[in-house]
Motif scaffolding. Structure first.
Motif, PDB file in Angstrom:
ATOM      1  N   PRO A 213       1.152  -1.270  -0.379  1.00 14.86           N
ATOM      2  CA  PRO A 213      -0.187   0.095   0.267  1.00 14.86           C
ATOM      3  C   PRO A 213       0.822   1.078  -0.217  1.00 14.86           C
ATOM      4  N   ILE A 214       1.945   0.832   0.177  1.00 10.21           N
ATOM      5  CA  ILE A 214       2.797   2.003   0.751  1.00 10.21           C
ATOM      6  C   ILE A 214       3.521   2.619  -0.927  1.00 10.21           C
ATOM      7  N   GLU A 215       3.461   1.324  -1.831  1.00 13.99           N
ATOM      8  CA  GLU A 215       4.140   1.863  -2.618  1.00 13.99           C
ATOM      9  C   GLU A 215       2.558   2.341  -3.746  1.00 13.99           C
ATOM     10  N   CYS A 216       1.545   2.000  -3.235  1.00 11.96           N
ATOM     11  CA  CYS A 216       0.801   2.434  -4.079  1.00 11.96           C
ATOM     12  C   CYS A 216       0.570   5.004  -4.198  1.00 11.96           C
ATOM     13  N   VAL A 217       0.905   4.516  -3.218  1.00 11.73           N
ATOM     14  CA  VAL A 217       0.412   6.231  -2.522  1.00 11.73           C
ATOM     15  C   VAL A 217       1.876   7.002  -3.007  1.00 11.73           C
ATOM     16  N   GLU A 218       2.749   5.847  -2.441  1.00 14.07           N
ATOM     17  CA  GLU A 218       4.200   6.901  -3.443  1.00 14.07           C
ATOM     18  C   GLU A 218       4.231   7.235  -5.037  1.00 14.07           C
ATOM     19  N   LYS A 219       3.862   5.929  -5.578  1.00 11.84           N
ATOM     20  CA  LYS A 219       3.442   5.800  -6.964  1.00 11.84           C
ATOM     21  C   LYS A 219       2.783   5.956  -7.824  1.00 11.84           C
ATOM     22  N   PHE A 220       1.150   6.393  -7.393  1.00 17.30           N
ATOM     23  CA  PHE A 220       0.194   6.433  -8.374  1.00 17.30           C
ATOM     24  C   PHE A 220      -0.845   7.960  -7.818  1.00 17.30           C
ATOM     25  N   GLY A 221      -0.243   7.398  -5.987  1.00 14.41           N
ATOM     26  CA  GLY A 221      -0.668   8.979  -5.150  1.00 14.41           C
ATOM     27  C   GLY A 221      -1.852   8.460  -4.872  1.00 14.41           C
ATOM     28  N   GLY A 222      -2.511   9.245  -4.092  1.00 17.51           N
ATOM     29  CA  GLY A 222      -4.426   8.686  -2.826  1.00 17.51           C
ATOM     30  C   GLY A 222      -3.609   8.860  -2.239  1.00 17.51           C
ATOM     31  N   GLN A 223      -4.211   7.825  -1.213  1.00 20.49           N
ATOM     32  CA  GLN A 223      -4.082   7.755   0.475  1.00 20.49           C
ATOM     33  C   GLN A 223      -5.042   6.623   0.751  1.00 20.49           C
ATOM     34  N   TRP A 224      -5.027   5.776   1.479  1.00 20.87           N
ATOM     35  CA  TRP A 224      -5.668   4.570   1.899  1.00 20.87           C
ATOM     36  C   TRP A 224      -6.795   5.114   2.794  1.00 20.87           C
ATOM     37  N   ALA A 225      -8.185   4.562   2.889  1.00 16.21           N
ATOM     38  CA  ALA A 225      -8.741   4.597   4.041  1.00 16.21           C
ATOM     39  C   ALA A 225     -10.245   4.066   4.652  1.00 16.21           C
ATOM     40  N   THR A 226      -9.844   3.570   5.868  1.00 18.01           N
ATOM     41  CA  THR A 226     -10.975   2.689   6.322  1.00 18.01           C
ATOM     42  C   THR A 226     -11.355   2.886   7.647  1.00 18.01           C
ATOM     43  N   THR A 227     -12.242   1.934   8.406  1.00 21.78           N
ATOM     44  CA  THR A 227     -13.024   2.518   8.759  1.00 21.78           C
ATOM     45  C   THR A 227     -13.562   0.483   9.532  1.00 21.78           C
ATOM     46  N   PRO A 228     -13.456   1.090  10.941  1.00 18.69           N
ATOM     47  CA  PRO A 228     -14.400  -0.737  11.692  1.00 18.69           C
ATOM     48  C   PRO A 228     -15.949  -0.749  10.720  1.00 18.69           C
ATOM     49  N   PHE A 229     -16.204  -1.237  10.486  1.00 15.99           N
ATOM     50  CA  PHE A 229     -17.200  -1.524  10.081  1.00 15.99           C
ATOM     51  C   PHE A 229     -18.422  -2.455  11.772  1.00 15.99           C
ATOM     52  N   ALA A 230     -20.270  -2.132  11.345  1.00 19.64           N
ATOM     53  CA  ALA A 230     -20.658  -3.090  12.328  1.00 19.64           C
ATOM     54  C   ALA A 230     -21.735  -3.478  10.768  1.00 19.64           C
ATOM     55  N   ALA A 231     -22.434  -4.639  11.770  1.00 17.27           N
ATOM     56  CA  ALA A 231     -23.299  -5.157  10.854  1.00 17.27           C
ATOM     57  C   ALA A 231     -24.742  -5.261  10.577  1.00 17.27           C
ATOM     58  N   GLY A 232     -25.137  -4.640   9.132  1.00 15.23           N
ATOM     59  CA  GLY A 232     -25.874  -3.583   9.292  1.00 15.23           C
ATOM     60  C   GLY A 232     -25.396  -2.966   7.817  1.00 15.23           C
ATOM     61  N   ASP A 233     -23.892  -2.420   7.789  1.00 12.05           N
ATOM     62  CA  ASP A 233     -23.035  -1.638   6.742  1.00 12.05           C
ATOM     63  C   ASP A 233     -22.831  -2.324   6.120  1.00 12.05           C
ATOM     64  N   MET A 234     -22.933  -1.165   5.305  1.00  9.94           N
ATOM     65  CA  MET A 234     -22.475  -1.390   3.873  1.00  9.94           C
ATOM     66  C   MET A 234     -21.320  -0.338   2.723  1.00  9.94           C
TER      67      MET A 234
END
Length: 300
Positions: A213-234
């Motif tokens: 994931p670090i190579e992706c940001v350094e080479k292509f750009g962007g930023q990774w994003a995540t979060t905890p999910f609860a049952a019911g989320d999508m």
């Protein structure tokens, strides 16, 4: 306390240039134009509590019963705990709905339900359809998914195809939730090269553009994003959004599904529809080309 997120062999610090939090779109749920605009701008829509929680947990229970029958759960614990048996690996239950498989019926009812189809009717502005083939999975300890576009696996129909990722249960950071590379829908060089790939035609290993994931940001750009999910989320996103997952560092299976939706009026990738979809018919049938070799050819 600094939150560290593990993806592959990398540890990303939450709030750094490499990792941030996904944002909810519940505030604009009733505004269809705003949802479309945000999907265009952000590349995804995260909707908390979209599914009925009890219906999600019923779907989870059915898959856990299948895992238990296959000897993949630790029998020292309750089936509902989803504790991985020693030596057990990840599992995939991909395929079309099977009326004879009672354990899977709650899952099919969840992802084919009226609330899902009516939402896509509204979002897409016409009658929506879903691929008959579904991708429910149980991800084991240490496993993760590398960075990829979905288009390389299902790009023979409309490009206006959307993935709905549904956690079948509560998924904290440690259990390996989905992760998205923000802005990657605008990586034009990647879209013009890797994004034109077809795994059955080109036979390239895994289909992941990178495990780093670090190579992706350094080479292509962007930023990774995540979060905890609860049952019911999508969360939903299009075919040209780079995504993967965080590592599951727990002793419990992360159970989730990928399902696909599009306008019925648009062309369909026939590998994924019908009573017996043919799926990936050529990929990895012969020795595949490495992604490293393919990237050199694409100069990315």
């Amino acid at each position: 306390m600094t939150m560290k997120i593990k993806m592959g062999n990398a540890e990303l610090t939450m709030g750094s240039k490499y990792m941030t939090e996904l944002r909810s779109s519940n505030d604009i749920f009733d505004d269809t134009d705003a949802l479309r605009q945000r999907l265009q701008e952000d590349g995804y829509l995260l909707l908390r509590g979209f599914h009925d929680r009890e219906q999600v947990l019923d779907a989870r229970s059915g898959i856990l019963r299948k895992l238990n029958s296959a000897g993949r759960l630790d029998t020292n614990f309750k089936v509902e705990d989803g504790i991985i048996a020693e030596g057990a690996k990840s599992a995939m239950f991909g395929g079309p709905a099977n009326d004879e498989d009672a354990d899977m019926q709650p899952f099919y009812n969840l992802v084919n339900g009226d609330n899902v189809m009516q939402f896509f009717d509204r979002l897409l502005g016409g009658e929506a359809m879903t691929y008959d083939y579904k991708w429910p999975r149980a991800v084991g300890n240490g496993d993760f998914t590398g960075a990829h576009y979905d288009i390389v696996y299902m790009g023979r129909g409309t490009k206006q195809l959307y993935t709905m990722w549904t956690p079948l249960g509560d998924v904290p950071y440690e259990q390996g939730p989905l992760s998205i590379c923000l802005g990657s829908q605008h990586f034009e060089k990647m879209k013009a090269t890797y994004g034109q790939m077809d795994v059955d035609r080109d036979n390239i290993e895994l289909g992941w553009i990178s495990k780093d994931p670090i190579e992706c940001v350094e080479k292509f750009g962007g930023q990774w994003a995540t979060t905890p999910f609860a049952a019911g989320d999508m969360i939903i996103f299009g075919m040209f959004l780079l995504h993967g997952s965080v590592n599951n560092t727990t002793n419990q299976y992360r159970i989730s599904s990928d399902t696909r939706y599009q306008l019925r009026s648009e062309p369909v990738d026939d590998r994924w529809i019908g009573v017996k979809p043919k799926g990936h018919y050529a990929w990895n049938k012969e020795k595949p080309k490495s992604m490293e070799e393919a990237r050199k050819e694409w100069s990315i």
